[in-house]
Design a protein around this motif. Structure first.
Motif, PDB file in Angstrom:
ATOM      1  N   TRP A 148       0.827  -1.208   0.000  1.00  0.00           N
ATOM      2  CA  TRP A 148       0.000   0.000   0.000  1.00  0.00           C
ATOM      3  C   TRP A 148       0.860   1.257   0.000  1.00  0.00           C
ATOM      4  O   TRP A 148       0.496   2.273  -0.599  1.00  0.00           O
ATOM      5  CB  TRP A 148      -0.943  -0.011   1.202  1.00  0.00           C
ATOM      6  CG  TRP A 148      -2.108  -0.911   0.988  1.00  0.00           C
ATOM      7  CD1 TRP A 148      -2.237  -2.207   1.392  1.00  0.00           C
ATOM      8  CD2 TRP A 148      -3.303  -0.616   0.264  1.00  0.00           C
ATOM      9  NE1 TRP A 148      -3.431  -2.728   0.970  1.00  0.00           N
ATOM     10  CE2 TRP A 148      -4.118  -1.771   0.286  1.00  0.00           C
ATOM     11  CE3 TRP A 148      -3.772   0.515  -0.396  1.00  0.00           C
ATOM     12  CZ2 TRP A 148      -5.366  -1.824  -0.326  1.00  0.00           C
ATOM     13  CZ3 TRP A 148      -5.023   0.465  -1.002  1.00  0.00           C
ATOM     14  CH2 TRP A 148      -5.796  -0.686  -0.969  1.00  0.00           C
ATOM     15  N   ARG A 149       2.020   1.204   0.651  1.00  0.00           N
ATOM     16  CA  ARG A 149       2.900   2.381   0.648  1.00  0.00           C
ATOM     17  C   ARG A 149       3.530   2.575  -0.729  1.00  0.00           C
ATOM     18  O   ARG A 149       3.827   3.707  -1.133  1.00  0.00           O
ATOM     19  CB  ARG A 149       3.954   2.240   1.742  1.00  0.00           C
ATOM     20  CG  ARG A 149       3.323   2.182   3.124  1.00  0.00           C
ATOM     21  CD  ARG A 149       4.322   2.130   4.228  1.00  0.00           C
ATOM     22  NE  ARG A 149       4.927   3.434   4.461  1.00  0.00           N
ATOM     23  CZ  ARG A 149       5.774   3.690   5.452  1.00  0.00           C
ATOM     24  NH1 ARG A 149       6.099   2.740   6.312  1.00  0.00           N
ATOM     25  NH2 ARG A 149       6.290   4.892   5.596  1.00  0.00           N
ATOM     26  N   MET A 150       3.699   1.460  -1.455  1.00  0.00           N
ATOM     27  CA  MET A 150       4.132   1.581  -2.851  1.00  0.00           C
ATOM     28  C   MET A 150       3.089   2.339  -3.660  1.00  0.00           C
ATOM     29  O   MET A 150       3.419   3.161  -4.520  1.00  0.00           O
ATOM     30  CB  MET A 150       4.367   0.191  -3.441  1.00  0.00           C
ATOM     31  CG  MET A 150       4.913   0.184  -4.877  1.00  0.00           C
ATOM     32  SD  MET A 150       3.701   0.477  -6.163  1.00  0.00           S
ATOM     33  CE  MET A 150       2.760  -1.037  -6.075  1.00  0.00           C
ATOM     34  N   ARG A 151       1.798   2.118  -3.353  1.00  0.00           N
ATOM     35  CA  ARG A 151       0.740   2.832  -4.054  1.00  0.00           C
ATOM     36  C   ARG A 151       0.811   4.340  -3.778  1.00  0.00           C
ATOM     37  O   ARG A 151       0.515   5.145  -4.658  1.00  0.00           O
ATOM     38  CB  ARG A 151      -0.631   2.303  -3.617  1.00  0.00           C
ATOM     39  CG  ARG A 151      -0.890   0.855  -3.989  1.00  0.00           C
ATOM     40  CD  ARG A 151      -2.302   0.469  -3.601  1.00  0.00           C
ATOM     41  NE  ARG A 151      -2.524  -0.962  -3.759  1.00  0.00           N
ATOM     42  CZ  ARG A 151      -3.672  -1.509  -4.118  1.00  0.00           C
ATOM     43  NH1 ARG A 151      -4.704  -0.734  -4.370  1.00  0.00           N
ATOM     44  NH2 ARG A 151      -3.809  -2.805  -4.226  1.00  0.00           N
ATOM     45  N   ILE A 152       1.169   4.691  -2.558  1.00  0.00           N
ATOM     46  CA  ILE A 152       1.303   6.117  -2.233  1.00  0.00           C
ATOM     47  C   ILE A 152       2.403   6.745  -3.087  1.00  0.00           C
ATOM     48  O   ILE A 152       2.235   7.848  -3.629  1.00  0.00           O
ATOM     49  CB  ILE A 152       1.603   6.313  -0.737  1.00  0.00           C
ATOM     50  CG1 ILE A 152       0.458   5.761   0.119  1.00  0.00           C
ATOM     51  CG2 ILE A 152       1.828   7.793  -0.421  1.00  0.00           C
ATOM     52  CD1 ILE A 152       0.746   5.753   1.614  1.00  0.00           C
ATOM     53  N   GLU A 153       3.526   6.045  -3.214  1.00  0.00           N
ATOM     54  CA  GLU A 153       4.625   6.553  -4.047  1.00  0.00           C
ATOM     55  C   GLU A 153       4.192   6.655  -5.503  1.00  0.00           C
ATOM     56  O   GLU A 153       4.549   7.610  -6.200  1.00  0.00           O
ATOM     57  CB  GLU A 153       5.854   5.638  -3.915  1.00  0.00           C
ATOM     58  CG  GLU A 153       6.458   5.597  -2.527  1.00  0.00           C
ATOM     59  CD  GLU A 153       6.868   6.983  -2.045  1.00  0.00           C
ATOM     60  OE1 GLU A 153       7.466   7.735  -2.833  1.00  0.00           O
ATOM     61  OE2 GLU A 153       6.582   7.315  -0.879  1.00  0.00           O
ATOM     62  N   LEU A 154       3.432   5.657  -5.963  1.00  0.00           N
ATOM     63  CA  LEU A 154       2.920   5.705  -7.336  1.00  0.00           C
ATOM     64  C   LEU A 154       1.981   6.889  -7.507  1.00  0.00           C
ATOM     65  O   LEU A 154       2.034   7.595  -8.522  1.00  0.00           O
ATOM     66  CB  LEU A 154       2.205   4.394  -7.667  1.00  0.00           C
ATOM     67  CG  LEU A 154       1.542   4.294  -9.044  1.00  0.00           C
ATOM     68  CD1 LEU A 154       2.543   4.562 -10.159  1.00  0.00           C
ATOM     69  CD2 LEU A 154       0.893   2.919  -9.228  1.00  0.00           C
ATOM     70  N   ALA A 155       1.128   7.133  -6.518  1.00  0.00           N
ATOM     71  CA  ALA A 155       0.208   8.281  -6.574  1.00  0.00           C
ATOM     72  C   ALA A 155       0.984   9.585  -6.706  1.00  0.00           C
ATOM     73  O   ALA A 155       0.616  10.471  -7.490  1.00  0.00           O
ATOM     74  CB  ALA A 155      -0.678   8.311  -5.326  1.00  0.00           C
TER      75      ALA A 155
END
Length: 651
Positions: free
Chosen positions: A169-176
Motif C-alpha cells: 500500500w505504501r508503494m501505491r502512495i509513491e505511485l500516486a
C-alpha cells in the motif's frame, strides 16, 4: 524527443550485462521493456532515472524535462498521513501558495498605492497567481483524491498515518505521488505487483490517456498488451526494438528470427562457395586476378550474426498428488476480524478433489486471509475442516521473503529435502535455473525473481494434494510464468490460486470465488467466464461496466466442456426463476385488470354509484396503483428473462 539513451554498457566483474544499447523515447509513447530475469531491465531503468551510472554511454534529458521513477523496492517516508504524503507531490505549488499568501498580506498592508514599488508588488502577485493557475493549483485536492481512490484507498484511509500501511500500500502512495507530479517520462518497475485487479484497470486507463511518455517493466502480459504500443527487448546483452505491444512483438520477433536465419544461411552458402573457389584456384597463375577479386569481395561482406536465442526457463512438474477425500476443504459459517476490522463474515464454501479455484477481488477483501486460514496460518471463528488424507503445500505472498537470508540456495533446498530428494537437490536447483556458482549464492543477494523461483522449488520436495498459491507470479519473468502455468494445468491435485494476473488465470481454473463486502460468491468456469457474467471488460469488478458493444460481443476464450455445462446449468436456473416471475406477474395483472373493470362497471351504473362508500373508491385507487407497479415489475422481469436467453445462446 523526451529522452535519448546512447551506447549504454554495464559490466559486472567479467560479465557484460548489456552493451551498445541505444534508443529514444518520444512523447506519448507507451514502451514495455521485456527480457528474462537478470537481463538488466531494472538496471536500465535506474540508469534512465539517474540513479545508476553506466560504464559506457549516457542518457540525455532535455532541459526542463522531468522523470518520475517507481522502483521495485524503495525507502518510505514517515510522519505523514496518506493524504499529506500524496500532497507532497505538489511541493512547487505548495511553495507558490506560501508566496501568494505572503504577497497578498503585503499588498493588504501597503498604503503607497501610487508608488512604483506597489505596482511591482501587484505585478509579482499577478504572475504568481497566473503560474499557480497554469500549474493546476486550484484542483490539486480533487486530483489527489481521484488518484488515491483510483489506486484503491478509501476516503477513511486519507487521514491514517502511512506507517500503518503495508509495503504494498505504501508503494501505491509513491505511485500516486508520481502520477500527481505529471513528469514528462514515467518509469515504472513492476507497478502491478501490489495492485488488485480494480487498481490495475484504473492504472491502465490513467496511463492510456497520460500526456507524457510511459516506460515500464512488467511481467503482466495483459497489462502490457492493453497499454503499450512499443516493446524493447533485452536479450543476451543487446536490445531489439519493436513498434508493437507484447503479443504482436512475440510474432514479429519470431518473424525477424526466421528472416535472419534464412539470410544467414544464404550468406554462409555464398561464403563457402567463394572460399572453395579461392582454395581451388589459389595456386593457378591464370586465375590469380579472379582469386584476388573473390578475396576482396569476401572481405567486403558485412557478416550476418545470429543473436543467440535466450531459451532459459524453469523446467518442472509437480509430483503426482496422493488421493484425498472428495471434499478437500469444508468451510462453514467462518468469520475473521483484525481488531475492529471485519474481513470475512459468516462465509461458507466447499472445495472438491481436483478442482482448480481462483480467488479474486479487491485487496483487503479477504482472499489472502482465506488462503492463510485454509493453510493453517490464521486463527478464525467458525468451522474450517480439511478433508480426508489432505496434504498441503502453501506458497504465501511473502514466501520468497521468508527464506532464511544467510543460507545459500543449496542449503535452503538441502535442509528441507528428505529421503531420496536429498540426492536430487542440484538437479532440482538446475531445473529452476540455479547452476554453477548460483547454488552457492546467499538468499540475501538473490534478485526478487531468483528468490521466488527458490521458494517454488522448495514446494516440490513433498508430494501434496492441495496446493495453495498466493500471488506466485510476482517477480517471475514471462517464460517462467508460462512454464509454471503449464505445470499447474498438469497438476493432478486440488489448486487454490490467488492472483491478479489476468493472462496467468486465463484457462487455468474451473471455478472463481469472488470476495466482496466480507462475503464470497462462486462462479463456474474460468476467469473469463466470470468476466463475462459480471459484464466487465477486465477482471476488475468494481463498478466499471463494460461498453455495451464489448459486453455484447462474444468472448472467444477457451472454456472446457465441464465449465460450459455448469455455466449453462446456472443460466437455466436463473432463466426458470425469471420465467416463473413473469408468469406470476401476468396472472396478477390479469386478476387486477378484471377487478378494476368490475369496479368501473359498478361506477358506471347510477344506482350502484349512489350507494358506494368512500372505502370503495380507496380500494379502486389501490388496485390502479398496484396494477401500474405490477406492470413495471413485469417489464423488468421480462427484460431479465430475455437477457438470460441471450446469454444461453452465447455459451
Amino acid at each position: 524527443m523526451l529522452l535519448t539513451a546512447s551506447e549504454l554498457a554495464v559490466i559486472f566483474a567479467d560479465r557484460i550485462l548489456f552493451d551498445d544499447v541505444s534508443f529514444t523515447v518520444n512523447a506519448r509513447e507507451r514502451i514495455g521493456l521485456v527480457g528474462r530475469n537478470g537481463a538488466g531491465k531494472s538496471t536500465l531503468l535506474k540508469i534512465m532515472a539517474g540513479e545508476h551510472v553506466p560504464d559506457v554511454g549516457e542518457v540525455v534529458l532535455p532541459r526542463g524535462r522531468k522523470i518520475g521513477y517507481l522502483p521495485q523496492q524503495m525507502v518510505h517516508q514517515e510522519g505523514k498521513t496518506v493524504y499529506e504524503e500524496a500532497l507532497s507531490a505538489f511541493a512547487e505549488l505548495k511553495a507558490l501558495e506560501k508566496t501568494i499568501d505572503a504577497l497578498a498580506d503585503e499588498v493588504a498592508h501597503r498604503q503607497d498605492h501610487e508608488s512604483a514599488e506597489y505596482l511591482e508588488l501587484l505585478n509579482k502577485q499577478h504572475e504568481a497567481n497566473e503560474r499557480y493557475t497554469m500549474l493546476g493549483g486550484h484542483g490539486i485536492e480533487g486530483e489527489t483524491e481521484k488518484v488515491l481512490t483510483g489506486l484503491g484507498f478509501e476516503r477513511s484511509d486519507f487521514d491514517a498515518p502511512t506507517s500503518t500501511f503495508s509495503g504494498g500500500w505504501r508503494m501505491r502512495i509513491e505511485l500516486a505521488k508520481i502520477l500527481l507530479r505529471q513528469p514528462d517520462v514515467i518509469l515504472l518497475d513492476e507497478p502491478t505487483n501490489h495492485l488488485d485487479l480494480e487498481s490495475i484497470q484504473w492504472l491502465e486507463e490513467f496511463l492510456k490517456s497520460y500526456v507524457g511518455a510511459v516506460f515500464l517493466v512488467s511481467h503482466d502480459r495483459a497489462f502490457l498488451d492493453n497499454l503499450t504500443n512499443r516493446t524493447i527487448e533485452i536479450s543476451n546483452g543487446s536490445v531489439f526494438d519493436y513498434p508493437s505491444n507484447y503479443s504482436r512483438y512475440m510474432e514479429l520477433r519470431q518473424e525477424r528470427r526466421e528472416q535472419l536465419q534464412s539470410s544467414y544461411e544464404n550468406q554462409q552458402k555464398q561464403i563457402k562457395q567463394s572460399e572453395k573457389f579461392i582454395e581451388r584456384f589459389r595456386a593457378k597463375n591464370t586465375k590469380a586476378t579472379l582469386v584476388q577479386s573473390r578475396i576482396k569481395q569476401l572481405d567486403k561482406i558485412e557478416r550476418i550474426t545470429l543473436d543467440e536465442e535466450d531459451t532459459s526457463s524453469i523446467k518442472f512438474r509437480f509430483p503426482d498428488a496422493p488421493r484425498s477425500g472428495l471434499v478437500v476443504v469444508d468451510v462453514k459459517d467462518l468469520s475473521k476480524r483484525y481488531d475492529d476490522n471485519l474481513v470475512l463474515d459468516h462465509v461458507s464454501m466447499e472445495i472438491h478433489r481436483g478442482e482448480k479455484v481462483a480467488f479474486v477481488g479487491k485487496n483487503g477483501e479477504g482472499k489472502s486471509t482465506m488462503s492463510r486460514i485454509i493453510g493453517g496460518r490464521e486463527n478464525f471463528e467458525g468451522t474450517m475442516k480439511p478433508g480426508h488424507n489432505v496434504s498441503l503445500g502453501f506458497y504465501a505472498q511473502d514466501e520468497a521473503d521468508r527464506l532464511p537470508q544467510d543460507l545459500t540456495a543449496f542449503q535452503v533446498i538441502d535442509n528441507a529435502a528428505t529421503g531420496e530428494m536429498r540426492l536430487k537437490v542440484r538437479s532440482l536447483l538446475g531445473a529452476f535455473l540455479f547452476s554453477g556458482e548460483d547454488v552457492d549464492k546467499k538468499v540475501k543477494v538473490l534478485s526478487g525473481g531468483e528468490r521466488s523461483r527458490l521458494a517454488l522449488a522448495r514446494l516440490l520436495l513433498q508430494p501434496v494434494n492441495l496446493l495453495i498459491l498466493d500471488e506466485p507470479t510476482n517477480h517471475l519473468d514471462m517464460r517462467s510464468k508460462d512454464v509454471l502455468k503449464q505445470a499447474l494445468q498438469n497438476y493432478t491435485g486440488t489448486l487454490i490460486l490467488v492472483s491478479h494476473d489476468r493472462d496467468f488465470l486465463k484457462g487455468l481454473t474451473q471455478k472463481v470465488v469472488e470476495f466482496k463486502d466480507q462475503k464470497t460468491r462462486e462462479f463456474p468456469g474460468d476467469v473469463y467466464e466470470f468476466l463475462r457474467k459480471k459484464k466487465l471488460e477486465t477482471l476488475d469488478e468494481l463498478g466499471r461496466q463494460a461498453d455495451e458493444k464489448k459486453a455484447a460481443a462474444p468472448v472467444n476464450e477457451p472454456v472446457d466442456n465441464k465449465a460450459r455445462y455448469e455455466a449453462k446449468k446456472e443460466l437455466d436456473r436463473e432463466q426458470r426463476k425469471w420465467r416463473k416471475q413473469v408468469q406470476d406477474l401476468e396472472k396478477e395483472v390479469a386478476k387486477l385488470e378484471k377487478s378494476i373493470a368490475s369496479h368501473e362497471a359498478d361506477m358506471a351504473d347510477p344506482a350502484k354509484f349512489k350507494t358506494m362508500s368512500h372505502d370503495t373508491f380507496t380500494q379502486y385507487d389501490k388496485l390502479k396503483a398496484r396494477l401500474e407497479a405490477a406492470m413495471n415489475e413485469w417489464t423488468e422481469a421480462q427484460e431479465e428473462f430475455e437477457k438470460f436467453e441471450e446469454k444461453k445462446r452465447e455459451v
